[in-house]
Scaffold this active site. Structure first.
Site, mmCIF file in Angstrom:
data_model
loop_
_atom_site.group_PDB
_atom_site.id
_atom_site.type_symbol
_atom_site.label_atom_id
_atom_site.label_comp_id
_atom_site.label_asym_id
_atom_site.label_seq_id
_atom_site.Cartn_x
_atom_site.Cartn_y
_atom_site.Cartn_z
ATOM 1 C CG MET A 1 49.427 39.242 48.220
ATOM 2 S SD MET A 1 51.105 39.584 47.646
ATOM 3 C CE MET A 1 50.795 40.891 46.460
ATOM 4 C CG ASP A 2 42.839 42.751 52.463
ATOM 5 O OD1 ASP A 2 43.260 43.924 52.377
ATOM 6 O OD2 ASP A 2 41.722 42.473 52.939
#
Length: 254
Positions: A25-26
């Site tokens: 989850m960037d």
């Protein structure tokens, strides 16, 4: 579920569905900067909304396992103010989820936290433990939340643990097998990911499940994590379905 979404998932489920999807989850901080959000936790709050939507979609298409790379071991090197902000927000969301679980609204969701949880403050660690306890008997989607996690630390932990299990206090050396180490990995409770989805447009794993993803399909999208929507997930699964022949051949060769 809307009629359109039900139709899309019905078509999607004609093909193989990944039994385990991992999400890197960037992009939370870049999302906040992009939208001129001034609060330190604004991007991360938007990211939690995406978590809710993604888990709902995965439940609807009956993905058995989802892993979320929530906070890496190296992320603790960030500015202390930001780390505290993220930890406080995580505590807030965990306590809210506990309330939902106790009220019976999460009976199809099982949550497990993995990583070096001793790096968390006592209140957050206790809340994570409590959430695992109240969802322990739930059937349905298993969500593995990686906090204070990195593969390098996981491997060191697994080798130490496997040495203790196999060698004990004896003086005679024992031969460690790969299977001994894998049994002691944090992630031994779930199968290896079939599909890894990374947001934010970067093509690296960032020390996330590098041991477990040698046969996984890595799908990257330019969308930042808070921007990840239904169509991004559908496209990733369609890519997984198109690559099935290649992935199956790779597994046979390995």
């Amino acid at each position: 579920m809307t009629v359109m979404r039900r139709f899309i998932f019905k078509v999607l489920c004609v093909g193989p569905i990944p039994n385990h999807i991992s999400f890197i989850m960037d992009g939370n901080r870049r999302f906040a900067k992009k939208h001129n959000l001034q609060d330190l936790d604004a991007g991360h709050r938007a990211g939690f909304v995406s978590v809710t939507h993604v888990l709902q979609y995965c439940q609807e298409i009956e993905v058995p396992y989802v892993t979320l790379y929530a906070f890496g071991h190296d992320n603790f090197r960030r500015e202390p103010e930001e780390v505290k902000c993220v930890m406080d927000l995580m505590l807030e969301k965990i306590e809210l989820t506990i309330d939902q679980a106790i009220s019976g609204n999460l009976n199809k969701l099982k949550v497990i936290f993995i990583g070096d949880l001793n790096m968390l403050n006592e209140r957050l660690k206790a809340a994570a433990q409590r959430l695992m306890e109240v969802t322990e008997e739930n059937k349905g989607l298993m969500v593995v939340v990686c906090v204070a996690y990195s593969t390098s630390h996981e491997i060191v932990h697994a080798i130490r643990e496997s040495c203790v299990r196999k060698c004990g206090d004896g003086d005679s050396p024992q031969v460690l097998e790969v299977s001994d180490i894998e049994e002691c990995m944090y992630t031994s409770i779930v199968p290896d990911p079939a599909l890894v989805i990374r947001t934010g447009g970067r093509d690296r794993l960032s020390n996330f499940m590098t041991w477990q993803t040698s046969r996984s399909l890595l799908h990257t999208t330019a969308a930042l994590w808070p921007e990840l929507g239904l169509w991004h997930l559908v496209w990733a699964i369609l890519k997984f379905q198109r690559m099935q022949n290649y992935l199956q051949k790779k597994q046979k060769l390995d």
